[in-house]
Design an enzyme around this catalytic site. Structure first.
Site, mmCIF file in Angstrom:
data_model
loop_
_atom_site.group_PDB
_atom_site.id
_atom_site.type_symbol
_atom_site.label_atom_id
_atom_site.label_comp_id
_atom_site.label_asym_id
_atom_site.label_seq_id
_atom_site.Cartn_x
_atom_site.Cartn_y
_atom_site.Cartn_z
ATOM 1 N N ASP A 292 0.768 -1.014 0.188
ATOM 2 C CA ASP A 292 -0.214 0.133 -0.011
ATOM 3 C C ASP A 292 0.974 1.088 0.003
ATOM 4 O O ASP A 292 2.151 1.171 -0.089
ATOM 5 C CB ASP A 292 -0.919 0.201 1.368
ATOM 6 C CG ASP A 292 -2.310 0.635 0.968
ATOM 7 O OD1 ASP A 292 -2.237 1.982 0.557
ATOM 8 O OD2 ASP A 292 -3.362 0.117 0.801
ATOM 9 N N GLU B 184 -10.748 4.364 -4.074
ATOM 10 C CA GLU B 184 -10.294 5.400 -3.498
ATOM 11 C C GLU B 184 -9.328 6.216 -4.146
ATOM 12 O O GLU B 184 -8.340 6.841 -3.731
ATOM 13 C CB GLU B 184 -9.817 5.079 -2.006
ATOM 14 C CG GLU B 184 -10.773 4.367 -1.065
ATOM 15 C CD GLU B 184 -10.431 4.123 0.220
ATOM 16 O OE1 GLU B 184 -11.390 4.163 1.002
ATOM 17 O OE2 GLU B 184 -9.100 3.929 0.396
ATOM 18 N N HIS C 175 -3.359 4.301 -3.650
ATOM 19 C CA HIS C 175 -2.712 3.185 -2.487
ATOM 20 C C HIS C 175 -1.297 2.758 -3.086
ATOM 21 O O HIS C 175 -0.950 1.624 -2.907
ATOM 22 C CB HIS C 175 -3.514 2.037 -2.102
ATOM 23 C CG HIS C 175 -4.721 2.348 -1.356
ATOM 24 N ND1 HIS C 175 -5.016 2.993 -0.127
ATOM 25 C CD2 HIS C 175 -6.145 2.836 -2.120
ATOM 26 C CE1 HIS C 175 -6.160 3.175 0.082
ATOM 27 N NE2 HIS C 175 -6.988 3.012 -0.765
#
Length: 632
Positions: free
Chosen positions: A268, A392, A322
């Protein structure tokens, strides 16, 4: 050292070592358990009825109700005998265990070794050193004359966990009083069915402190197989590094519950602990330290460890968001900025949590490096499923970057949100092709998994994520209208709705104060009653839901444990026994509520502890011993 030669000192040391055993012998217990009205009741021995035999609690649990101590609940026929045979682990005999290939036979032999150790673990004095604490066979010991004989029919050549692999089995027990034995028959088409049968068989056995032996039911018939093909958990090892040994313990716990998928969110923005042999700079710049790295050898060995225990590891490389720490080396290597907004402040403007980082889709060098990382991952992990992340994305990170705006301008595009989503879709198409190009078996069409996101929304999914190529993992709420939309548009789905199955919820905030974003805590009862099929109603008709299930669109579910507040010290308690509740929901899809399962999950948790796992407590031990008196 001189004092150790003194016989009085030695006698004192010996006496101290015997104190616990002497205390146990002196205190004993005036109580035993017996089964009354399908409940194990704690009774003074002097008050047992003439037709009642004093039992240890674990033995009483084996058959005091229709399901005994079985977890997860079998989906087919369950018949449990009412008598027991005492035996020692050294008198377990496996015979006729055969397989269609040498490799599968070797895997079956490993499963037998694991089963044998389970039996030793049931003894409270077992030290996990391979040395049996049970009595040795001696002349005159009646229990030593008893045996458990296990026959495993031919297991066909299925070596890996794949979606829709046959995990079913039929398990039969029958006593032979003349030979003082229980004969067990396991019929399964694949290794994974046979492994599940051995797990179930181990749940028909318990330690009996009355006789210092094991007891097994004298007879049983169980036919079983899962409702859902995908039954898993997500472990995040980027936010906090989790050692391989801890991941093995999680895999052990999954196998106890017949869960079959470990979704490994291995990297990540926080760190890049996976060692990429093709691009070692990623690990050099991205790992928290040189000691917090997963080598190729460790990852490969973990995949095999999981396979033997019936678990597939599905690797995730989340992108384009990420992705931050680990990508910093591009400019110095002449490759430019391969990731943007790395550790940029204020973080809330460029990502959903610190630190920020997002891949640069305008940089062709990034795609070259990304392809190499995919190849390294696909060389280790099963190529059937590959998780590409995809959630996201913060469009503001791209919007404020001159390289992105120049890239769009050259294409005659402006900087609208829809144009940036189109850029995201372009990235996803290129990334998917890189996955296909770097998979081991080119003839197979790898199935990519994507989180729900703006790209997987009602407005954009059909355009950017072809249903033939992608499985969509749903992490939004159960009421999200995208769920029936995906089903109606022929997408395969995995359910992880955060309002029931996010296991990191309900703790103190790690940024600021109060509680974390997805509070409250999701207790095992909430986890248990979250049914993927019921979530589709009333948006879909019963006929539509049934058709979607039969067409393989509802693969199953997964409980994520994001690791902002998790490391190896807290991992097992936050996962178990809530994962047991998930397991029964996905294996059996029971039509009863959590209350009907309460006594069994408490006993299942107790069995996990016996096997060395460290799950959270559900109740005081008094409730375990007096289940009929603890109710809401």
């Amino acid at each position: 050292m001189g004092n150790l030669r003194n016989p009085w000192v030695l006698l004192g040391i010996l006496s101290l070592s015997l104190i616990p055993n002497l205390v146990q012998a002196e205190v004993g217990s005036p109580y035993a358990h017996t089964c009354r009205n399908k409940t194990c009741v704690k009774v003074e021995r002097t008050k047992l009825r003439a037709d009642e035999t004093p039992l240890s609690l674990d033995v009483c649990k084996l058959n005091c109700n229709a399901l005994g101590a079985l977890w997860p609940k079998p989906t087919g026929k369950v018949e449990l005998g009412q008598e027991f045979l005492s035996f020692y682990p050294q008198n377990v005999i496996f015979r006729n265990a055969s397989a269609a290939s040498v490799e599968v036979k070797a895997t079956l032999d490993e499963a037998v070794k694991i089963f044998r150790e389970y039996l030793l673990m049931y003894h409270p004095d077992y030290k996990r050193d391979g040395v049996s604490p049970f009595p040795e066979n001696k002349e005159g010991d009646n229990i030593a004359q008893n045996s458990l004989v296990i026959d495993i029919g031919t297991v066909w050549d299925v070596k890996n966990v794949v979606l829709n692999v046959d995990e079913s089995y039929v398990l039969s027990l029958e006593s032979n009083n003349q030979r003082n034995s229980v004969s067990t028959s396991i019929v399964a088409n694949t290794y994974f069915g046979a492994r599940n049968a051995l797990e179930t068989l181990s749940q028909l056995i318990a330690y009996d402190d009355e006789t210092n032996s094991l007891k097994i039911l004298d007879r049983a018939t169980i036919s079983d197989g899962p409702v859902f093909a995908y039954r898993g958990v997500l472990i995040d090892t980027s936010r906090n590094f989790i050692p391989v040994e801890s991941l093995k313990r999680v895999i052990d716990g999954l196998s106890y519950n017949k869960l079959n998928m470990l979704h490994w969110h291995i990297t990540d923005t926080h760190s890049f602990p996976f060692y990429s042999k093709s691009v070692p700079e990623m690990t050099k710049y991205g790992a928290y330290s040189s000691r917090k790295i997963y080598s190729v050898e460790e990852a490969t060995e973990l995949v095999e460890y999981a396979r033997v225990r019936g678990v597939k590891i599905v690797a995730e490389f989340d992108a384009p968001a990420h992705a931050g720490n680990g990508w910093e080396w591009g400019p110095a290597a002449g490759k430019g900025e391969m990731a943007l907004c790395i550790n940029k402040e204020p973080w809330s403007s460029y990502c959903v949590e610190p630190p920020c980082g997002q891949l640069n889709p305008a940089n062709e060098n990034m795609y070259q490096v990304l392809g190499k990382i995919y190849k390294d991952l696909l060389d280790i992990f099963d190529n059937e499923l590959f998780h590409m992340g995809g959630d996201e994305v913060k469009l503001d990170c791209w919007l404020e970057n001159a390289e992105i705006t120049d890239y769009l301008k050259k294409k005659g595009k402006n900087n609208t949100q829809e144009t940036l989503i189109e850029l995201w879709g372009e990235f996803q198409s290129k990334a998917y092709n890189l996955v296909k190009d770097n998979q081991q078996v080119k003839a197979n069409n790898v199935t990519a998994i994507m989180w729900t996101s703006e790209l997987a929304s009602i407005e954009h999914a059909v355009q950017y994520l072809p249903a033939n190529n992608y499985v969509v993992q749903i992490w939004t709420t159960a009421q999200d209208p995208v769920i029936p939309f995906l089903i109606k548009n022929n997408y395969k789905t995995i359910f992880s709705n955060y309002d029931a199955w996010y296991l990191d919820c309900g703790f103190g905030a790690w940024i600021g104060e109060g509680n974390n974003w997805c509070s409250p805590y999701k207790g095992w009862q909430k986890v248990y009653e979250n049914s993927p099929l019921q979530l589709l109603s009333p948006a879909l008709t019963p006929e539509e839901i049934d058709a979607a299930y039969k067409n393989g669109q509802i693969l199953g579910g997964e409980a994520p444990l994001w690791a902002e507040q998790v490391d190896e010290l807290t991992l097992e308690g936050k996962l178990f026994p809530r994962l047991s509740a998930l397991a029964e929901r996905l294996w059996s899809n029971p039509d009863t509520n959590w209350y009907a399962a309460e006594s069994r999950i408490v006993q299942s948790r107790h069995r996990h502890v016996q096997r060395g796992l460290r799950p959270d407590r559900l109740q005081p031990e008094w409730c375990h011993q007096n289940e009929e008196l603890c109710y809401g």
